[in-house]
Design an enzyme around this catalytic site. Structure first.
Site, mmCIF file in Angstrom:
data_model
loop_
_atom_site.group_PDB
_atom_site.id
_atom_site.type_symbol
_atom_site.label_atom_id
_atom_site.label_comp_id
_atom_site.label_asym_id
_atom_site.label_seq_id
_atom_site.Cartn_x
_atom_site.Cartn_y
_atom_site.Cartn_z
ATOM 1 N N ASN A 11 0.872 -1.175 0.000
ATOM 2 C CA ASN A 11 0.000 0.000 0.000
ATOM 3 C C ASN A 11 0.909 1.224 0.000
ATOM 4 O O ASN A 11 1.532 1.530 1.014
ATOM 5 C CB ASN A 11 -0.886 -0.053 1.253
ATOM 6 C CG ASN A 11 -1.683 1.219 1.453
ATOM 7 O OD1 ASN A 11 -1.775 2.068 0.547
ATOM 8 N ND2 ASN A 11 -2.264 1.370 2.640
ATOM 9 N N TRP A 12 0.970 1.889 -1.144
ATOM 10 C CA TRP A 12 1.901 3.017 -1.259
ATOM 11 C C TRP A 12 1.350 4.317 -0.690
ATOM 12 O O TRP A 12 2.040 5.337 -0.702
ATOM 13 C CB TRP A 12 2.316 3.197 -2.736
ATOM 14 C CG TRP A 12 3.250 2.130 -3.220
ATOM 15 C CD1 TRP A 12 3.756 1.087 -2.489
ATOM 16 C CD2 TRP A 12 3.809 2.001 -4.538
ATOM 17 N NE1 TRP A 12 4.582 0.312 -3.279
ATOM 18 C CE2 TRP A 12 4.637 0.855 -4.534
ATOM 19 C CE3 TRP A 12 3.685 2.731 -5.718
ATOM 20 C CZ2 TRP A 12 5.340 0.438 -5.662
ATOM 21 C CZ3 TRP A 12 4.385 2.319 -6.850
ATOM 22 C CH2 TRP A 12 5.202 1.180 -6.818
ATOM 23 N N LYS A 13 0.090 4.276 -0.261
ATOM 24 C CA LYS A 13 -0.519 5.461 0.369
ATOM 25 C C LYS A 13 -0.298 6.703 -0.499
ATOM 26 O O LYS A 13 -0.313 6.605 -1.721
ATOM 27 C CB LYS A 13 0.027 5.638 1.792
ATOM 28 C CG LYS A 13 -0.118 4.356 2.619
ATOM 29 C CD LYS A 13 0.109 4.531 4.087
ATOM 30 C CE LYS A 13 -0.097 3.193 4.800
ATOM 31 N NZ LYS A 13 0.051 3.273 6.249
ATOM 32 N N HIS A 97 -9.409 1.225 4.749
ATOM 33 C CA HIS A 97 -8.167 1.360 5.500
ATOM 34 C C HIS A 97 -8.393 2.289 6.697
ATOM 35 O O HIS A 97 -9.159 3.247 6.600
ATOM 36 C CB HIS A 97 -7.068 1.913 4.585
ATOM 37 C CG HIS A 97 -5.713 1.856 5.216
ATOM 38 N ND1 HIS A 97 -5.287 2.797 6.135
ATOM 39 C CD2 HIS A 97 -4.698 0.967 5.096
ATOM 40 C CE1 HIS A 97 -4.074 2.479 6.536
ATOM 41 N NE2 HIS A 97 -3.685 1.374 5.921
ATOM 42 N N GLU A 99 -6.770 4.617 7.879
ATOM 43 C CA GLU A 99 -6.518 6.044 7.615
ATOM 44 C C GLU A 99 -7.722 6.681 6.918
ATOM 45 O O GLU A 99 -8.025 7.850 7.140
ATOM 46 C CB GLU A 99 -5.237 6.202 6.780
ATOM 47 C CG GLU A 99 -3.996 5.940 7.626
ATOM 48 C CD GLU A 99 -2.800 5.393 6.867
ATOM 49 O OE1 GLU A 99 -2.785 5.443 5.625
ATOM 50 O OE2 GLU A 99 -1.878 4.888 7.540
ATOM 51 N N GLU A 169 -5.523 -5.067 10.453
ATOM 52 C CA GLU A 169 -4.493 -4.065 10.697
ATOM 53 C C GLU A 169 -4.784 -3.344 12.011
ATOM 54 O O GLU A 169 -5.566 -2.386 12.046
ATOM 55 C CB GLU A 169 -4.476 -3.038 9.555
ATOM 56 C CG GLU A 169 -4.153 -3.641 8.210
ATOM 57 C CD GLU A 169 -3.521 -2.609 7.283
ATOM 58 O OE1 GLU A 169 -2.434 -2.887 6.759
ATOM 59 O OE2 GLU A 169 -4.097 -1.512 7.121
ATOM 60 N N GLY A 175 2.437 2.029 10.889
ATOM 61 C CA GLY A 175 3.408 3.111 10.780
ATOM 62 C C GLY A 175 4.099 3.457 12.095
ATOM 63 O O GLY A 175 4.757 4.487 12.212
ATOM 64 N N SER A 215 3.325 -2.364 10.313
ATOM 65 C CA SER A 215 4.768 -2.436 10.527
ATOM 66 C C SER A 215 5.373 -3.790 10.135
ATOM 67 O O SER A 215 6.272 -4.302 10.818
ATOM 68 C CB SER A 215 5.125 -2.076 11.974
ATOM 69 O OG SER A 215 4.724 -0.743 12.262
ATOM 70 N N GLY A 236 2.791 -1.205 4.311
ATOM 71 C CA GLY A 236 2.812 0.214 3.970
ATOM 72 C C GLY A 236 4.235 0.683 3.725
ATOM 73 O O GLY A 236 4.803 0.483 2.646
ATOM 74 N N GLY A 237 4.832 1.286 4.746
ATOM 75 C CA GLY A 237 6.149 1.905 4.612
ATOM 76 C C GLY A 237 7.193 1.036 3.930
ATOM 77 O O GLY A 237 7.935 1.498 3.051
HETATM 78 P P1 PGA Z 1 2.821 0.149 7.686
HETATM 79 O O1 PGA Z 1 1.359 0.363 7.071
HETATM 80 O O2 PGA Z 1 3.361 -1.104 7.099
HETATM 81 O O3 PGA Z 1 3.596 1.380 7.281
HETATM 82 O O4 PGA Z 1 2.654 0.050 9.172
HETATM 83 C C1 PGA Z 1 0.487 -0.699 6.881
HETATM 84 C C2 PGA Z 1 -0.784 -0.201 6.263
HETATM 85 O O5 PGA Z 1 -1.252 0.871 6.653
HETATM 86 O O6 PGA Z 1 -1.368 -0.858 5.372
#
Ligand code: PGA
Length: 251
Positions: A11-13, A97, A99, A169, A175, A215, A236-237
């Site tokens: 997930n590149w956000k 998600h 967010e 999640e 994050g 994470s 994500g990251g």
């Molecule tokens: P993260 O994000 O790996 O940076 O914790 C995961 C996500 O939000 O899908």
């Protein structure tokens, strides 16, 4: 136990311009071209979907979007429909998600409409659920998840649910560098699989893929993936860098 092929999704956000996204995708394609143990999906921002598709088309890397709007088309400024996603090359779409729930007002009800729109359009929905730190501390993890899946999947037939992917999640792990322990992840994944077994069928519970997100890094992915009910990761990251993400894919 069913043979659930793992799905490792990036997930590149809200990261990467068109050229950055294309270059990362091209590099990733080269790094994972021989991988057969897992399916690989990347979800760049909308602006980079078409160029990333050009980089992944015909490879073992698939394309996902990070959101959709459920109406077919119309005067909905700023929104993107399922047919637009399909035409850009998407096979998957991340829905709900945390967010989006936290910053953009998404609710279990809007998640439900989006999940239904995705399956109707033939897109694989990756529906995200997870509890906050406060909810976990208050021992509300399972009741929160129960509500999220109950409303999120309301009215979805057994047939429609066939392609569903759920991503667990925990919000406190996204994050933050705090990963759920493998035991915490397994507990929740088992709960979600049982929920599907009780509310749909044993066969669907057996074939449903449940991803862990929060994470995930090259050094913790193997322990998570060794859990019987963890069928992949939503990253994500650590998905932003092709080398790092390819290490996760090759867990
Ligand atoms: P993260 O994000 O790996 O940076 O914790 C995961 C996500 O939000 O899908």
């Amino acid at each position: 136990m069913a043979d659930r092929k793992p799905l490792i999704a990036g997930n590149w956000k809200m990261y990467k311009t068109v050229s950055e996204a294309f270059e990362t995708a091209e590099k990733l394609v080269g790094l994972v071209k021989d991988v057969d143990q897992a399916e690989v999906m990347i979800a760049p921002p909308f602006t980079a979907l078409a160029p990333v598709f050009a980089a992944v088309q015909g490879t073992n890397v698939t394309l996902g979007a990070q959101n959709l709007y459920w109406e077919a088309e119309g005067a909905y400024t700023g929104e993107i429909s399922t047919s637009m996603l399909r035409s850009a090359g998407c096979t998957h779409v991340i829905i709900g998600h945390s967010e989006r729930r936290q910053y953009f007002g998404e609710t279990d009800e809007s998640v439900n409409k989006k999940v239904k729109a995705a399956v109707t359009a033939g897109l694989i929905p990756v529906m995200c659920v997870g509890e906050s730190e406060q909810e976990r501390d208050d021992n509300k993890t399972f009741s929160v998840l129960d509500k999220q899946v109950k409303i999120g999947l309301e009215g979805l037939s057994l047939e429609d649910a066939a392609t569903l992917v759920i991503a667990y999640e925990p919000i406190w792990a996204i994050g933050t560098g705090k990963t759920a322990t493998k035991e915490q992840a397994q507990d929740v994944h088992r709960y979600l699989r049982e929920w599907i077994g009780n509310n749909y069928s044993a066969a669907l519970a057996d074939s449903l893929r449940i991803l862990y997100g929060g994470s995930v890094k090259p050094d913790n992915v193997s322990a998570l993936m060794a859990q019987p009910d963890v069928d992949g990761a939503l990253v994500g990251g650590a998905s932003l860098d092709a080398d790092t993400f390819s290490q996760i894919v090759k867990f």
